[in-house]
Write a protein that holds these residues in place. Structure first.
Motif, PDB file in Angstrom:
ATOM      1  N   PHE A  36     -21.198  -8.264   5.522  1.00 47.35           N
ATOM      2  CA  PHE A  36     -19.607  -9.073   6.946  1.00 47.35           C
ATOM      3  C   PHE A  36     -19.300  -7.889   6.869  1.00 47.35           C
ATOM      4  CE2 PHE A  36     -20.168 -14.007   5.132  1.00 47.35           C
ATOM      5  CZ  PHE A  36     -21.549 -13.934   5.846  1.00 47.35           C
ATOM      6  N   ALA A  37     -18.736  -7.344   6.168  1.00 47.34           N
ATOM      7  CA  ALA A  37     -17.903  -6.243   5.972  1.00 47.34           C
ATOM      8  C   ALA A  37     -18.700  -5.486   7.055  1.00 47.34           C
ATOM      9  CB  ALA A  37     -18.134  -4.979   4.581  1.00 47.34           C
ATOM     10  N   GLU A  38     -19.452  -5.004   7.811  1.00 49.73           N
ATOM     11  CA  GLU A  38     -19.888  -4.708   9.284  1.00 49.73           C
ATOM     12  C   GLU A  38     -19.783  -4.883  10.592  1.00 49.73           C
ATOM     13  OE1 GLU A  38     -23.679  -3.737   9.490  1.00 49.73           O
ATOM     14  OE2 GLU A  38     -23.335  -3.443   7.156  1.00 49.73           O
TER      15      GLU A  38
ATOM     16  N   VAL B 289     -15.466  -8.630  14.111  1.00 53.03           N
ATOM     17  CA  VAL B 289     -14.352  -9.873  13.755  1.00 53.03           C
ATOM     18  C   VAL B 289     -14.772 -10.983  15.004  1.00 53.03           C
ATOM     19  CG1 VAL B 289     -12.090 -10.633  14.081  1.00 53.03           C
ATOM     20  CG2 VAL B 289     -12.954  -8.106  12.641  1.00 53.03           C
TER      21      VAL B 289
ATOM     22  N   TYR C  85     -13.274 -12.627   3.886  1.00 55.92           N
ATOM     23  CA  TYR C  85     -14.170 -11.677   3.088  1.00 55.92           C
ATOM     24  C   TYR C  85     -13.819 -10.179   3.797  1.00 55.92           C
ATOM     25  CZ  TYR C  85     -17.905  -8.596   0.680  1.00 55.92           C
ATOM     26  OH  TYR C  85     -18.615  -7.811   0.465  1.00 55.92           O
ATOM     27  N   LYS C  86     -13.702 -10.035   4.432  1.00 56.35           N
ATOM     28  CA  LYS C  86     -13.421  -8.831   6.264  1.00 56.35           C
ATOM     29  C   LYS C  86     -11.710  -8.783   5.572  1.00 56.35           C
ATOM     30  CE  LYS C  86     -14.886  -7.695   9.842  1.00 56.35           C
ATOM     31  NZ  LYS C  86     -15.895  -6.899   9.714  1.00 56.35           N
TER      32      LYS C  86
ATOM     33  N   ASP D 299     -10.004  -5.074   4.013  1.00 59.64           N
ATOM     34  CA  ASP D 299      -9.163  -4.121   4.723  1.00 59.64           C
ATOM     35  C   ASP D 299      -8.022  -3.799   4.032  1.00 59.64           C
ATOM     36  OD1 ASP D 299     -11.388  -4.524   6.772  1.00 59.64           O
ATOM     37  OD2 ASP D 299     -10.456  -5.342   8.189  1.00 59.64           O
TER      38      ASP D 299
END
Length: 206
Positions: free
Chosen positions: A23-25, A28, A93-94, A98
């Motif tokens: 999910f981090a990459e 959005v 999560y993101k 961030d």
């Protein structure tokens, strides 16, 4: 289904994980577009429910009609369930990452959010599948006067198709699309109602 594919079809995406580090990459826009498609899909499902409920009133008794009304609540709640199940956790999560939080903190927070929203999601899914119970009853009992094969034109047939898809494309990026077949099946239920009304229309003309 398209909204689900935006969540599941991505390199290194593990669809068995509700909280996937990938999910981090992921951009959005995938999650926001998926949420928007969920709202649009809900609108179409409400029209589908209207047609299905009219079919229920045409061939079933009072008790089944009242039971079938619960499916309308499920259809109206699909946008919220879709957001909770597919969009909320990745965005949280993101957002935590961030904001400077660690991956461990992000995962822990998402697990807590999932714990809070899961009861509502389960309720909405159960109510949504009331429609499948009703349409299965109408088909398998013969009340709808349709081939019993139409029973597969719904979640069971779509999920079976998804399993085959996963086996064929195992190891490839598009194998993740199999997870969207549940949403496909929910939409296919309404095709049965459409076929029923088309058949009734032809019979009226003759």
């Amino acid at each position: 289904m398209i909204g689900d594919c935006l969540l599941y079809v991505y390199p290194s995406r593990d669809t068995s994980l509700d909280i996937d580090p990938v999910f981090a990459e992921m951009p959005v826009w995938r999650f926001t577009a998926s949420a928007l498609l969920g709202v649009i899909g809900m609108g179409f499902m409400l029209f589908g429910f209207q047609s299905l409920y009219a079919m229920t009133k045409s061939v079933c008794g009072r008790k089944m009609q009242v039971f079938g009304l619960l499916g309308g609540v499920g259809a109206a709640g699909t946008a919220l369930a879709h957001f909770n199940l597919g969009t909320l956790l990745p965005l949280a999560y993101k957002g935590i990452l961030d904001s400077g939080g660690s991956a461990q903190l992000a995962e822990s927070a998402c697990k807590m959010i999932a714990k809070w929203v899961t009861p509502l999601d389960i309720l909405l899914i159960i109510l949504l599948y009331v429609q499948f119970i009703v349409i299965s009853y109408m088909i398998l009992s013969g009340k709808a006067k349709m081939s019993r094969w139409y029973f597969l034109l719904g979640p069971i047939g779509a999920i079976a198709l998804g399993v085959v898809w996963k086996m064929i494309f195992l190891g490839s990026v598009i194998s993740g699309a199999w997870g969207s077949c549940e949403s496909l099946g929910e939409g296919l239920m309404y095709l049965t109602a459409m076929i029923y009304w088309k058949k009734a229309e032809m019979e009226d003309k003759t």
